[in-house]
Design a protein around this motif. Structure first.
Motif, PDB file in Angstrom:
ATOM      1  N   THR A 156       0.844  -1.185   0.000  1.00 50.14           N
ATOM      2  CA  THR A 156       0.000   0.000   0.000  1.00 50.14           C
ATOM      3  C   THR A 156       0.877   1.231   0.000  1.00 50.14           C
ATOM      4  OG1 THR A 156      -0.063   0.139   2.392  1.00 50.14           O
ATOM      5  CG2 THR A 156      -1.741  -1.206   1.345  1.00 50.14           C
ATOM      6  N   GLU A 166      -4.834  -4.798  13.003  1.00 53.06           N
ATOM      7  CA  GLU A 166      -5.261  -5.864  12.104  1.00 53.06           C
ATOM      8  C   GLU A 166      -4.237  -6.138  11.025  1.00 53.06           C
ATOM      9  OE1 GLU A 166      -9.119  -5.948  10.424  1.00 53.06           O
ATOM     10  OE2 GLU A 166     -10.070  -5.305  12.286  1.00 53.06           O
ATOM     11  N   VAL A 168      -0.288  -5.499   9.826  1.00 58.29           N
ATOM     12  CA  VAL A 168       1.014  -5.150  10.354  1.00 58.29           C
ATOM     13  C   VAL A 168       2.030  -5.147   9.231  1.00 58.29           C
ATOM     14  CG1 VAL A 168       0.627  -5.956  12.696  1.00 58.29           C
ATOM     15  CG2 VAL A 168       1.331  -7.576  10.955  1.00 58.29           C
TER      16      VAL A 168
ATOM     17  N   ALA B 151      10.450   3.030  -1.743  1.00 61.85           N
ATOM     18  CA  ALA B 151      10.607   3.397  -0.337  1.00 61.85           C
ATOM     19  C   ALA B 151       9.304   3.904   0.273  1.00 61.85           C
ATOM     20  CB  ALA B 151      11.682   4.452  -0.202  1.00 61.85           C
ATOM     21  N   ASN B 152       8.555   4.678  -0.491  1.00 66.02           N
ATOM     22  CA  ASN B 152       7.385   5.268   0.163  1.00 66.02           C
ATOM     23  C   ASN B 152       6.149   4.405  -0.027  1.00 66.02           C
ATOM     24  OD1 ASN B 152       6.991   5.661  -2.453  1.00 66.02           O
ATOM     25  ND2 ASN B 152       6.827   7.888  -2.403  1.00 66.02           N
ATOM     26  N   ARG B 153       6.284   3.174   0.315  1.00 65.96           N
ATOM     27  CA  ARG B 153       5.090   2.348   0.416  1.00 65.96           C
ATOM     28  C   ARG B 153       5.315   1.286   1.482  1.00 65.96           C
ATOM     29  NH1 ARG B 153       5.127  -1.107  -5.128  1.00 65.96           N
ATOM     30  NH2 ARG B 153       7.006  -2.306  -4.763  1.00 65.96           N
ATOM     31  N   ARG B 154       4.223   0.714   1.890  1.00 68.69           N
ATOM     32  CA  ARG B 154       4.306  -0.239   2.986  1.00 68.69           C
ATOM     33  C   ARG B 154       3.888  -1.612   2.509  1.00 68.69           C
ATOM     34  NH1 ARG B 154       1.315   2.455   8.023  1.00 68.69           N
ATOM     35  NH2 ARG B 154       2.212   0.612   8.986  1.00 68.69           N
ATOM     36  N   ILE B 155       4.498  -2.580   3.111  1.00 71.05           N
ATOM     37  CA  ILE B 155       4.097  -3.955   2.836  1.00 71.05           C
ATOM     38  C   ILE B 155       3.382  -4.451   4.077  1.00 71.05           C
ATOM     39  CG2 ILE B 155       4.871  -6.229   2.162  1.00 71.05           C
ATOM     40  CD1 ILE B 155       7.418  -4.935   1.165  1.00 71.05           C
ATOM     41  N   LEU B 156       2.167  -4.838   3.882  1.00 68.50           N
ATOM     42  CA  LEU B 156       1.364  -5.214   5.042  1.00 68.50           C
ATOM     43  C   LEU B 156       0.868  -6.639   4.892  1.00 68.50           C
ATOM     44  CD1 LEU B 156      -0.770  -1.998   5.023  1.00 68.50           C
ATOM     45  CD2 LEU B 156       0.994  -2.523   6.675  1.00 68.50           C
ATOM     46  N   CYS B 157       0.681  -7.260   6.012  1.00 71.88           N
ATOM     47  CA  CYS B 157      -0.042  -8.529   5.967  1.00 71.88           C
ATOM     48  C   CYS B 157      -1.016  -8.568   7.128  1.00 71.88           C
ATOM     49  CB  CYS B 157       0.910  -9.721   5.989  1.00 71.88           C
ATOM     50  SG  CYS B 157       1.575 -10.093   7.590  1.00 71.88           S
ATOM     51  N   TYR B 158      -2.007  -9.411   7.015  1.00 74.81           N
ATOM     52  CA  TYR B 158      -3.026  -9.519   8.040  1.00 74.81           C
ATOM     53  C   TYR B 158      -2.397 -10.077   9.308  1.00 74.81           C
ATOM     54  CZ  TYR B 158      -7.811  -9.961   9.644  1.00 74.81           C
ATOM     55  OH  TYR B 158      -8.986  -9.817  10.321  1.00 74.81           O
ATOM     56  N   HIS B 159      -2.867  -9.596  10.454  1.00 73.07           N
ATOM     57  CA  HIS B 159      -2.179  -9.949  11.698  1.00 73.07           C
ATOM     58  C   HIS B 159      -2.325 -11.423  12.044  1.00 73.07           C
ATOM     59  CE1 HIS B 159      -6.268  -9.458  13.044  1.00 73.07           C
ATOM     60  NE2 HIS B 159      -5.960  -9.988  14.209  1.00 73.07           N
ATOM     61  N   GLU B 160      -3.335 -12.057  11.500  1.00 79.08           N
ATOM     62  CA  GLU B 160      -3.486 -13.497  11.765  1.00 79.08           C
ATOM     63  C   GLU B 160      -2.823 -14.292  10.657  1.00 79.08           C
ATOM     64  OE1 GLU B 160      -7.528 -14.807  12.144  1.00 79.08           O
ATOM     65  OE2 GLU B 160      -7.979 -13.049  13.369  1.00 79.08           O
ATOM     66  N   GLN B 161      -2.337 -15.427  11.030  1.00 81.58           N
ATOM     67  CA  GLN B 161      -1.863 -16.344  10.006  1.00 81.58           C
ATOM     68  C   GLN B 161      -3.081 -17.038   9.400  1.00 81.58           C
ATOM     69  OE1 GLN B 161       1.342 -17.154   8.831  1.00 81.58           O
ATOM     70  NE2 GLN B 161       1.729 -15.182   9.799  1.00 81.58           N
ATOM     71  N   PRO B 162      -3.004 -17.392   8.142  1.00 78.49           N
ATOM     72  CA  PRO B 162      -4.137 -18.132   7.574  1.00 78.49           C
ATOM     73  C   PRO B 162      -4.326 -19.458   8.297  1.00 78.49           C
ATOM     74  CG  PRO B 162      -2.295 -18.039   6.057  1.00 78.49           C
ATOM     75  CD  PRO B 162      -1.975 -17.107   7.164  1.00 78.49           C
TER      76      PRO B 162
END
Lengths: 205, 555
Positions: A156, A166, A168, B151-162
């Protein structure tokens, strides 16, 4: 006339829903084809004029639902640029495959009339082509012998609205450049979004 | 400004020289002090003013400034050896040589310490080795660019593991058996129903009748709608009720059975008589008009799960797998026995012309029998014309096509959930279609090329299929709260009555009669304004609740 035009014009909202739906079926197809989940968890559903295998594991269904609903929000904010489905080894957590979906905004050039609206059937056939390509990839992707898990990464923009707690920050689960091979896949586009698909996989001699 | 290009070059020359000269510690210690005089000039500035300068100088200067050469002296030299291998680009070396000549340096160009640190990995390695110094923004940008990271973006994942796969492989057989009970994906509509775009099919019942005590048993046949008299008979436990569709009157036949239950009902073709099968194996004959029992035909051992009339022949299917023809006029009523099933016979239908009889049983077999009774002798037995073993579950749903006498539809139970269409003349299976759940009954539309099927758990649905494409025209999910077990078609062929274990009967106007033209349609509606729609006669009587959601009770 105007009514017809209004009917055909696809909005950001509609396009986001369409793209999210594609992700749902795409992810399900990958999870089935790459055997991340047992194949009898999946059942056939008619979609895009073909049968698609969709999980009926409730926990997984809910998980994907939660992930994709947030992705849809980001799509509406235009703040997500890439979605990655990483297949990782369950034991060593090393990434084995990365299915990358680049999300690009289609914006008509300045002073240029917007391109003719794309008929729904054409979008569907493009999506169908991608899903078929995912299925056909199994023939040359390396066979994975170990149990795997998956993770969904969303790239993003910095300004994206992120629900605290939610989502991270994470590492990109990249495969070392020397050990990976990449295959570009088909793409599809709505009037708003353009999705380009790519798969990178670990390949060691 | 003019001095800046020179000085780093000089300092580099010194430091390089220091490197070169056998790594004496004294020399190495000297080089940082020399270089320290240039510390105030920040890196971005340097690169900005000397855009042509390759990043080489930058990193080298930092080496000189910070004494990295000392730290990683040996390593960097090893690096040098490997990296120098590809020849440095011509232009840069030439420029350097010119400068060198001016400053009259004695250093030869062939030296192996000329580090062409163009590749970002080595600078990255340097900066990692020396984390105390924050990398300049420009450097970070270059790094990021080289590594292909925005650089100006974030990589995110959902806090729960699938979630992990829930099962181990040993459970696979169990899941295989449970699969028919898993609910299929919901339909993509808000009402839970799917209907045809080209015509409107109501997804809500037109009328609901309370029917308390309806037995929730797949194998029974408790609903029959007379084509001749437009009356509906329904069996609720031990009692049989006749509901008049014209005026909504309900009458009970007799006083009900004691100690057993009604397992099947069927109207004779003229609607004057009702056959009633019981759980004890008796077949009763009732006069609908007078409400009197005419005779009881006994001799059966198991429950009579299904009955079918053909003129004076009442055919019954029994729990022991036998089918008997009872001639209701004869004192010795059993005129023929058909043996072709090893399981309970639960589906039985005569073709309208009485030439063929189709039966389905709990042994997953569909039989088609020659309907001719012929000269009746004691112990006469018939043989099946066709025996079909394609179903993989009990066959209760059987229906003869009304507009093509050779077509027979049959539907299988939970593990099968398939509708097969047979040609009774050639014995061929013409079509087959899979449904989401068990098929409990089937009816062909008399005036459309369609058939309706009712389904049990988990969808509890009504489905309309087109023929011969077998495409789903409409699907009404959760038509009842429990599995839809029984159904009957109205005489006009437009309304289907369904019964289920949730103790209600529902009437669905699924096959509205096609109207020839718009003008005629209006006229017709006007004429039938009293609510007597399209000839069903299903007005329900004005007294007993004429609203569509009107609820009445059978008893």
């Amino acid at each position: 006339m105007s009514k017809q035009a209004a009917k055909q014009a696809i909005t950001l909202k509609g396009s986001s829903a369409l793209v999210t739906e594609f992700f749902k079926y795409g992810i399900n197809t990958i999870l089935f084809q790459r055997e991340v989940y047992p194949s009898d968890d999946f059942h056939m559903v008619k979609k895009y004029g073909q049968t698609v295998l969709v999980t009926q594991d409730l926990a997984l269904e809910n998980y994907l639902e939660r992930v994709l609903s947030q992705v849809q929000k980001w799509l509406l904010e235009r703040s997500v640029t890439q979605l990655v489905l990483a297949i990782i080894s369950k034991e060593t957590r090393t990434p084995l495959e990365r299915w990358v979906f680049d999300i690009k905004l289609v914006e008509p050039a300045e002073g240029e009339a917007p391109a003719a609206q794309k008929p729904d059937t054409e979008i569907q056939s493009e999506i169908r082509a991608i899903l078929k390509q995912i299925v056909s990839m199994v023939t040359y992707l390396p066979v994975i012998h170990e149990p795997t898990a998956f993770n969904i990464l969303a790239y993003t923009s910095d300004s994206a609205d992120i629900p605290a707690g939610e989502w991270v920050d994470t590492d990109p689960l990249a495969i070392e450049a020397s050990k990976s091979q990449q295959v570009k896949m088909r793409s599809f586009s709505t009037d708003v979004h353009r999705i380009e698909a790519m798969v990178a996989y670990r390949y060691e001699e | 400004m003019a001095a800046t290009p020179k000085t780093p070059a000089r300092s580099r020359a010194r430091s390089d020289a220091a490197n070169n000269l056998a790594n004496t510690f004294s020399n190495l210690n000297l080089s940082p002090t020399k270089g320290s005089s240039y510390k105030p000039s920040p890196n971005p500035f340097m690169t900005a003013t000397t855009p042509k300068r390759p990043p080489v100088n930058d990193s080298l200067q930092r080496q000189a400034q910070e004494g990295i050469a000392k730290k990683g002296g040996l390593e960097s030299r090893l690096n040098v050896v490997t990296i120098v291998q590809p020849p440095p680009s011509q232009t840069t070396t030439q420029a350097k040589q010119i400068k060198r000549s001016k400053s009259s340096s004695s250093v030869t160009r062939s030296d192996r310490f000329i580090t062409t640190r163009d590749d970002p990995t080595s600078t990255l390695a340097q900066s990692q080795r020396n984390p105390s110094r924050p990398a300049s923004p420009d450097h970070t940008a270059r790094l990021a660019d080289a590594a292909g990271v925005n650089a100006n973006r974030r990589i995110l994942c959902y806090h729960e593991q699938p979630p992990a796969p829930t099962t181990d492989a040993s459970l696979n057989p169990a899941r295989e058996y449970a699969r028919p009970l898993l609910r299929p994906a919901s339909l993509p509509t808000s009402t839970g129903a799917q209907t045809n775009k080209s015509r409107k099919i109501p997804t809500q019942p037109e009328r609901i009748l309370d029917a308390p005590g309806m037995v929730d048993d797949f194998y029974l046949n408790l609903l029959s709608w007379s084509k001749a008299t437009n009356t509906l008979s329904v069996a609720l436990e031990g009692a049989t009720y006749i509901w008049n569709a014209d005026n909504g009157n309900v009458t009970q036949l007799g006083s009900g059975l004691e100690g057993t239950y009604v397992s099947s009902v069927d109207f004779s073709n003229d609607g004057m008589f009702l056959g009633v099968g019981t759980g004890e194996g008796d077949v009763e004959l009732w006069d609908v008009e007078t409400g009197a029992k005419l005779r009881t035909m006994s001799g059966r051992q198991g429950q009579v799960a299904t009955l079918a009339w053909n003129e004076h022949i009442l055919t019954s299917g029994c729990g022991d797998g036998s089918i008997w023809h009872h001639d209701v006029r004869m004192p010795r009523h059993k005129v023929m026995e058909l043996l072709g099933h090893t399981g309970e016979v639960c589906g039985l239908k005569w073709r309208v012309d009485g030439e063929l009889l189709a039966s389905g049983g709990n042994d997953n077999v569909v039989n088609i029998w020659d309907g001719r009774v012929g000269d009746v002798v004691e112990g006469a037995r018939g043989a099946a014309k066709w025996t079909k073993r394609n179903h993989t579950a009990a066959v209760k749903a059987i229906a003869w096509c009304t507009w093509n006498p050779s077509l027979l539809a049959s539907g299988g139970g939970t593990n099968d959930a398939t509708i097969n269409i047979w040609n009774s003349t050639t014995g061929a299976r013409l079509h087959t279609t899979h449904t989401p759940s068990q098929v409990t009954s089937l009816h062909w539309s008399p005036h459309r090329k369609e058939l309706i099927s009712t389904h049990g758990y988990p969808t509890n649905s009504l489905m309309i299929h087109s023929y011969p494409s077998m495409e789903t025209v409409a699907e009404i999910r959760d038509a009842h709260d429990s599995r839809v077990l029984f159904s009957a078609l109205s005489p006009a062929g437009d309304v289907v009555c369904t019964g289920a274990g949730d103790d209600v009967l529902k009437f669905w106007r699924v096959w509205e009669k096609e109207v020839v033209s718009g003008a005629r349609k209006k006229k017709e509606v006007k004429e039938s304004g009293q609510g007597n729609l399209m000839g069903t006669g299903l007005t329900g009587g004005v007294k007993s609740g004429s609203t569509k959601t009107g609820r009445m009770a059978i008893r």
